[in-house]
Design a protein around this motif. Sequence first.
Motif, PDB file in Angstrom:
ATOM      1  N   ALA A 431       0.821  -1.214   0.000  1.00 45.49           N
ATOM      2  CA  ALA A 431       0.000   0.000   0.000  1.00 45.49           C
ATOM      3  C   ALA A 431       0.853   1.261   0.000  1.00 45.49           C
ATOM      4  N   LYS A 432       2.023   1.199   0.619  1.00 46.83           N
ATOM      5  CA  LYS A 432       2.906   2.374   0.656  1.00 46.83           C
ATOM      6  C   LYS A 432       3.278   2.807  -0.761  1.00 46.83           C
ATOM      7  N   THR A 433       3.552   1.858  -1.613  1.00 49.56           N
ATOM      8  CA  THR A 433       3.908   2.172  -3.008  1.00 49.56           C
ATOM      9  C   THR A 433       2.735   2.809  -3.739  1.00 49.56           C
ATOM     10  N   VAL A 434       1.525   2.308  -3.489  1.00 44.73           N
ATOM     11  CA  VAL A 434       0.319   2.891  -4.098  1.00 44.73           C
ATOM     12  C   VAL A 434       0.162   4.334  -3.644  1.00 44.73           C
ATOM     13  N   LEU A 435       0.332   4.565  -2.348  1.00 45.76           N
ATOM     14  CA  LEU A 435       0.236   5.922  -1.806  1.00 45.76           C
ATOM     15  C   LEU A 435       1.250   6.852  -2.470  1.00 45.76           C
ATOM     16  N   GLN A 436       2.486   6.408  -2.564  1.00 49.58           N
ATOM     17  CA  GLN A 436       3.539   7.241  -3.144  1.00 49.58           C
ATOM     18  C   GLN A 436       3.297   7.519  -4.625  1.00 49.58           C
ATOM     19  N   ASN A 437       2.805   6.528  -5.348  1.00 46.04           N
ATOM     20  CA  ASN A 437       2.628   6.680  -6.796  1.00 46.04           C
ATOM     21  C   ASN A 437       1.386   7.476  -7.183  1.00 46.04           C
ATOM     22  N   HIS A 438       0.357   7.444  -6.330  1.00 50.51           N
ATOM     23  CA  HIS A 438      -0.924   8.016  -6.738  1.00 50.51           C
ATOM     24  C   HIS A 438      -1.397   9.203  -5.891  1.00 50.51           C
ATOM     25  N   LEU A 439      -0.994   9.264  -4.633  1.00 46.29           N
ATOM     26  CA  LEU A 439      -1.566  10.274  -3.741  1.00 46.29           C
ATOM     27  C   LEU A 439      -0.550  11.272  -3.193  1.00 46.29           C
ATOM     28  N   LEU A 440       0.704  10.921  -3.124  1.00 43.00           N
ATOM     29  CA  LEU A 440       1.690  11.806  -2.502  1.00 43.00           C
ATOM     30  C   LEU A 440       2.154  12.883  -3.476  1.00 43.00           C
ATOM     31  N   LYS A 441       2.008  14.146  -3.055  1.00 42.43           N
ATOM     32  CA  LYS A 441       2.401  15.287  -3.870  1.00 42.43           C
ATOM     33  C   LYS A 441       3.276  16.225  -3.037  1.00 42.43           C
ATOM     34  N   ASP A 442       3.703  17.319  -3.642  1.00 43.25           N
ATOM     35  CA  ASP A 442       4.646  18.218  -2.980  1.00 43.25           C
ATOM     36  C   ASP A 442       4.130  18.727  -1.632  1.00 43.25           C
ATOM     37  N   GLY A 443       2.817  18.965  -1.543  1.00 40.04           N
ATOM     38  CA  GLY A 443       2.269  19.539  -0.320  1.00 40.04           C
ATOM     39  C   GLY A 443       1.673  18.542   0.649  1.00 40.04           C
ATOM     40  N   GLY A 444       1.723  17.247   0.310  1.00 42.30           N
ATOM     41  CA  GLY A 444       1.150  16.244   1.196  1.00 42.30           C
ATOM     42  C   GLY A 444       0.341  15.220   0.420  1.00 42.30           C
ATOM     43  N   VAL A 445      -0.680  14.654   1.061  1.00 43.80           N
ATOM     44  CA  VAL A 445      -1.456  13.557   0.497  1.00 43.80           C
ATOM     45  C   VAL A 445      -2.749  14.088  -0.128  1.00 43.80           C
ATOM     46  N   LEU A 446      -2.977  13.702  -1.387  1.00 45.00           N
ATOM     47  CA  LEU A 446      -4.236  14.004  -2.049  1.00 45.00           C
ATOM     48  C   LEU A 446      -5.389  13.233  -1.409  1.00 45.00           C
ATOM     49  N   THR A 447      -6.587  13.764  -1.563  1.00 46.13           N
ATOM     50  CA  THR A 447      -7.786  13.043  -1.145  1.00 46.13           C
ATOM     51  C   THR A 447      -8.072  11.902  -2.117  1.00 46.13           C
ATOM     52  N   THR A 448      -8.102  12.228  -3.403  1.00 42.06           N
ATOM     53  CA  THR A 448      -8.150  11.235  -4.483  1.00 42.06           C
ATOM     54  C   THR A 448      -7.255  11.751  -5.607  1.00 42.06           C
ATOM     55  N   PRO A 449      -6.802  10.884  -6.511  1.00 41.74           N
ATOM     56  CA  PRO A 449      -5.977  11.345  -7.632  1.00 41.74           C
ATOM     57  C   PRO A 449      -6.789  11.911  -8.793  1.00 41.74           C
TER      58      PRO A 449
END
Length: 545
Positions: A431-449
């Motif tokens: 799941a960490k890889t999914v988070l990094q690839n789809h939700l993690l951005k410069d300012g933090g975590v997206l709600t959805t991509p």
Amino acid sequence: MKNIALAMALITGFSVAAQPIVTPDQLYGNLFHEVQMQRIFPDGKTFVDCTPKRPVKDIMYDYGLQKGPNMNLKKFVADNFNLPVTPQLNYVTQEKDVVMHIQNLWSVLKREPNSISPAGGKGASSLLPLPHPYIVPGGRFREIYYWDSYFTMLGLKESGEVQTIENMIDNFAYLIQTYGHIPNGNRSYYVSRSQPPFFALMVELLAGIKGKDVYKKYLPALLKEYQYWMRGSDSVTTGNAKFAVVKLGKDEILNRYWDDNATPRQESYREDMLTADTFAMNKMMTMRFASQQAADKMRRQLRSNAFRHLRAGAASGWDFSTRWFADGEHIHSIETTNIIPVDLNSLLYQLEVVIARAYQLSGVQAQSTAFLKKANKRALLINKYCWNKTLGYYADYHFANQTQLERITAAGMFPFALLPMQALEGKMAIAKTVLQNHLLKDGGVLTTPVSSHQQWDAPNGWAPLQWMSIWALDRNNEKALAKDIAQRWCQLNVAVFMRTGKLMEKYNVVNTQLDAGGGEYPSQDGFGWTNGVLLALMKKYGITQ
């Protein structure tokens, strides 16, 4: 049940008698409809928060005399209603220190106990009385909100405002004993629904400060909230849903978001009317009817369905997101009540665990064991229905279609924060890889991509979802990534504060130079849960401005 009610009366200091609910649409009828549909105020929440300047019956008598094509409705409203008061135009200060800014904001956002006796008579204000002081989010949000308050409490704890935390929890216990649950907020038009059930986590937070007796004190309120979420569980049949419960198989019950009403949200009346019209029209395009009467009946039913889905979306706190849309794009395809949300069920697992702990500390071992059994069963079901092996991530389950939804959202981090560790074995690494690839951005975590015009989609990030994601990672020994996200989020909050003097409701985490947007109203500042999460993360990770 009598003992539970008496115990909660002792907690709150208020009578156990039920409080009558009169909503703005009931008070003002056609006047309410016309004010909202004609957009006398740009924000539909303004009118439902107004108070009458004189008795409602007199206002309505005069409206009956004056209504018609030549009526100046805007002037009539101005003459007869007090607009809701915001303490100051914006929460901007000249301070350069964000921590000091938040410390000063607590007094701006604090409301004293209220007992409503407006000029318009009983029930004429939509604000529901509370017995203790409380913190509001800010801006257009002039009342206490359920799930917001947990994240606000994280900052109150860092500010040493323990009494305020306890006051707010006592207010929530009062709301539970009075209305049977914690409403979305303390407004009459919010009573038909709740929000993500964070009450158990609030109790845990206070118990961590004041000791284990806190669990025993709030056991009656915890139980009554649980009864609300599990209404209908003893009579729902397999493959069906009733209220907030869904029965998936023999002895398999999970929950969905729900609102008891199937009418437009009063605070977003016009928006819901227009959405429901499109919802009904799109579905009826492929249907044939024997008569106009049959078509009209179907239209009414479809509109009611749309209203229920919209209200359930508001109950989720994610109002709104493509997470709830059948076509993944348009709000007029909303289907919230067909979906079993992974975050909701993770929170209800936590509620069951906290009730078990409270029973154990109260010396009632049999009930403690029973609730632990319920919690463990729920954890197994979350893994069965919400762990998506294809995605390698937790996702929502569409029970009407009996399919897992292939949507990556920040809600998928909730199980990692709350479920028992043995239920999570081996999953975080994927799941960490999914988070990094789809939700993690410069300012933090997206709600959805998904980029949309909805505020709970990209490019926006929200404080509660940062906290839950960071908690999930830290708890599962991904401490470096947890700290990295905390730093990104805190840097964004501080940068916007230094640029504008404000702490915002939500942030653009994709382009940190742009403001967040989308949704039914402009972005608000203040802001309770942003203040709370920012202070807590700065303290936890030693982050300085």
